[in-house]
Scaffold this active site. Structure first.
Site, PDB file in Angstrom:
ATOM      1  N   HIS A 190     -35.635 -59.232 -32.798  1.00  0.00           N
ATOM      2  CA  HIS A 190     -34.940 -60.034 -31.782  1.00  0.00           C
ATOM      3  C   HIS A 190     -34.462 -59.128 -30.636  1.00  0.00           C
ATOM      4  O   HIS A 190     -33.260 -58.954 -30.418  1.00  0.00           O
ATOM      5  CB  HIS A 190     -33.772 -60.754 -32.448  1.00  0.00           C
ATOM      6  CG  HIS A 190     -33.295 -61.965 -31.726  1.00  0.00           C
ATOM      7  ND1 HIS A 190     -32.564 -61.893 -30.567  1.00  0.00           N
ATOM      8  CD2 HIS A 190     -33.444 -63.275 -32.003  1.00  0.00           C
ATOM      9  CE1 HIS A 190     -32.274 -63.121 -30.170  1.00  0.00           C
ATOM     10  NE2 HIS A 190     -32.802 -63.985 -31.028  1.00  0.00           N
ATOM     11  N   ILE A 191     -35.428 -58.610 -29.880  1.00  0.00           N
ATOM     12  CA  ILE A 191     -35.068 -57.686 -28.795  1.00  0.00           C
ATOM     13  C   ILE A 191     -34.816 -58.482 -27.519  1.00  0.00           C
ATOM     14  O   ILE A 191     -35.631 -59.317 -27.130  1.00  0.00           O
ATOM     15  CB  ILE A 191     -36.202 -56.665 -28.550  1.00  0.00           C
ATOM     16  CG1 ILE A 191     -36.531 -55.901 -29.845  1.00  0.00           C
ATOM     17  CG2 ILE A 191     -35.821 -55.702 -27.433  1.00  0.00           C
ATOM     18  CD1 ILE A 191     -37.722 -54.969 -29.722  1.00  0.00           C
ATOM     19  N   TYR A 192     -33.689 -58.207 -26.868  1.00  0.00           N
ATOM     20  CA  TYR A 192     -33.422 -58.763 -25.540  1.00  0.00           C
ATOM     21  C   TYR A 192     -33.888 -57.721 -24.530  1.00  0.00           C
ATOM     22  O   TYR A 192     -33.340 -56.613 -24.491  1.00  0.00           O
ATOM     23  CB  TYR A 192     -31.927 -58.993 -25.329  1.00  0.00           C
ATOM     24  CG  TYR A 192     -31.281 -60.029 -26.217  1.00  0.00           C
ATOM     25  CD1 TYR A 192     -31.187 -61.363 -25.811  1.00  0.00           C
ATOM     26  CD2 TYR A 192     -30.728 -59.683 -27.443  1.00  0.00           C
ATOM     27  CE1 TYR A 192     -30.553 -62.310 -26.610  1.00  0.00           C
ATOM     28  CE2 TYR A 192     -30.101 -60.626 -28.243  1.00  0.00           C
ATOM     29  CZ  TYR A 192     -30.017 -61.937 -27.821  1.00  0.00           C
ATOM     30  OH  TYR A 192     -29.390 -62.882 -28.608  1.00  0.00           O
TER      31      TYR A 192
ATOM     32  N   ASP B 214     -35.459 -71.569 -24.261  1.00  0.00           N
ATOM     33  CA  ASP B 214     -35.255 -71.221 -25.678  1.00  0.00           C
ATOM     34  C   ASP B 214     -36.423 -71.944 -26.345  1.00  0.00           C
ATOM     35  O   ASP B 214     -36.258 -72.953 -27.022  1.00  0.00           O
ATOM     36  CB  ASP B 214     -33.892 -71.717 -26.168  1.00  0.00           C
ATOM     37  CG  ASP B 214     -33.513 -71.086 -27.505  1.00  0.00           C
ATOM     38  OD1 ASP B 214     -34.382 -70.433 -28.110  1.00  0.00           O
ATOM     39  OD2 ASP B 214     -32.367 -71.265 -27.941  1.00  0.00           O
TER      40      ASP B 214
ATOM     41  N   GLU C 238     -39.338 -63.215 -28.959  1.00  0.00           N
ATOM     42  CA  GLU C 238     -39.373 -63.162 -30.425  1.00  0.00           C
ATOM     43  C   GLU C 238     -40.768 -63.511 -30.925  1.00  0.00           C
ATOM     44  O   GLU C 238     -41.131 -64.686 -30.978  1.00  0.00           O
ATOM     45  CB  GLU C 238     -38.344 -64.143 -30.985  1.00  0.00           C
ATOM     46  CG  GLU C 238     -36.940 -63.908 -30.451  1.00  0.00           C
ATOM     47  CD  GLU C 238     -36.043 -65.148 -30.538  1.00  0.00           C
ATOM     48  OE1 GLU C 238     -35.998 -65.783 -31.604  1.00  0.00           O
ATOM     49  OE2 GLU C 238     -35.398 -65.480 -29.533  1.00  0.00           O
TER      50      GLU C 238
HETATM   51  C1  G6D Z   1     -32.679 -67.356 -30.882  1.00  0.00           C
HETATM   52  O1  G6D Z   1     -33.663 -69.512 -30.452  1.00  0.00           O
HETATM   53  C2  G6D Z   1     -32.481 -68.815 -30.818  1.00  0.00           C
HETATM   54  C3  G6D Z   1     -31.336 -69.121 -29.933  1.00  0.00           C
HETATM   55  O2  G6D Z   1     -31.135 -70.511 -29.928  1.00  0.00           O
HETATM   56  C4  G6D Z   1     -30.122 -68.387 -30.448  1.00  0.00           C
HETATM   57  O3  G6D Z   1     -29.016 -68.723 -29.728  1.00  0.00           O
HETATM   58  C5  G6D Z   1     -30.388 -66.901 -30.392  1.00  0.00           C
HETATM   59  O4  G6D Z   1     -31.502 -66.624 -31.174  1.00  0.00           O
HETATM   60  C6  G6D Z   1     -29.237 -66.059 -30.873  1.00  0.00           C
HETATM   61  O5  G6D Z   1     -33.397 -66.881 -29.876  1.00  0.00           O
END
Ligand code: G6D
EC number: 5.1.3.21
Length: 340
Positions: free
Chosen positions: A177-179, A243, A307
């Site tokens: 889960h990289i931003y 999202d 993701e």
């Molecule tokens: C994910 O899809 C979800 C988002 O809705 C959530 O808020 C985030 O992770 C923390 O990307």
């Protein structure tokens, strides 16, 4: 033989161990054993100035406080699962009424993983971490062993591979889960980034962000990134931002399935994955009273989470792909990030 100085540096930060992988081209990646987390990816901009292109924290205790999966490995199942149930197993309900990102804290995103090995060859360096999820954890059946291999090579390719092995039939659909924020050290919001995604369709989602089972064509919608688009322009047409699960087209070329570019810094990112979708989360409306990267308060669109995973809620939709893992069939998911 080519001379190289690539190195792996290991440091203790509070109770976590951070592994810094550095290649000979000013690219480095920091991995924490806490949540098998990508803490930073440092790359040079067009002027050679090196900065972090992900949102993360300078101190490992911040990872305990902020539960939005910054850089973390998310498993056993990333994304949402309808009614938090699978084949009669009650999974954690943490996105009512559904299950999300492997379940309630502490999930394996907020747990120490074990160091299995360090990798160092002529062309690459890496680290392998492992977590064994006991049967019943977060409601999932089977004892699932997950190994996460993080490798950086001399061609500025950073590859993450997840290997799953289970004692009983269960589910496995991990992601990292990289931003991303290619401006470097979260210098600016991501609105001026250009994005391209090789996806003709998105999975339609309901009010709880759970797929309905229908695919929608991206044509004439703000989700059409088949040609590079300005992200800010698309987001201006999407009040809640992105999202969104993008279903990837079958690969017909060596082109990355997703490309991101920041024209200002000149940094580029290409992503290849063997999963069948990217969930792209634009952090629209995500305001937080905390500093990312030690410098910048979390604000809307400061990062773009990308993701790679199998489509969310796959067990409930026959055409979403298989995420069922059995003792006879270990599973491997791989995503490669090309950093320019
Ligand atoms: C994910 O899809 C979800 C988002 O809705 C959530 O808020 C985030 O992770 C923390 O990307």
């Amino acid at each position: 033989m080519e001379d190289f100085n690539m190195e792996i540096n290991q440091q203790i930060h509070n109770q976590a161990t951070w592994f810094t992988l550095t290649n000979d081209h000013n690219v480095s990646v920091i991995i924490s054993d806490f949540g098998a987390t990508v803490v930073a990816i440092n790359t040079p901009d067009k002027n050679g100035h090196v900065a972090n292109i992900t949102l993360g924290f300078m101190h490992s205790h911040s990872y305990l406080q902020h539960h939005d999966y910054f850089g973390a490995t998310v498993a056993r199942v990333a994304g949402r699962l309808a009614n938090a149930s699978w084949q009669g197993h009650q999974l954690d309900i943490n996105s009512t009424p559904n299950h999300m990102h492997g379940g309630e804290h502490p999930s394996l995103s907020y747990t120490h993983w074990n160091l299995i090995k360090l990798i160092k060859t002529d062309s690459q360096i890496g680290v392998v971490l492992r977590y064994i999820s006991p049967a019943g954890e977060n409601g999932y059946p089977g004892r699932l062993s997950i190994s996460a291999m993080f490798v950086l090579d001399q061609k500025n390719k950073f590859t993450i591979t997840y290997f799953g092995n289970t004692s009983e039939t269960t589910l496995f659909n991990p992601t990292t889960h990289i931003y991303f924020n290619l401006s470097g050290n979260a210098h600016a919001v991501v609105d001026n980034h250009e994005i391209r995604i090789n996806a003709d369709t998105i999975a339609e989602t309901d009010a709880n962000k759970l797929p309905t089972g229908k695919f929608l064509s991206v044509a004439d919608m703000p989700y059409d990134f088949r040609q590079p688009q300005n992200l800010g322009l698309a987001l201006s047409k999407l009040p809640n931002g992105l999202d969104t699960p993008f279903k990837l087209n079958p690969q017909s070329s060596l082109q990355p399935q997703l490309s991101l570019k920041d024209p200002e810094s000149g940094r580029k990112l290409g992503i290849h994955t063997n999963a069948n979708s990217f969930i792209v989360f634009s952090t629209t409306g995500f305001e937080g009273d905390f500093l990312v990267d030690g410098t910048r308060k979390m604000t809307s669109q400061l990062g773009l989470a990308i993701e790679p995973q199998m489509l969310p809620d796959a067990p409930n939709h026959p055409n979403f792909g298989n995420i069922v893992i059995t003792p006879d069939n270990p599973m491997i998911y791989q995503t490669a990030y090309t950093l320019n």
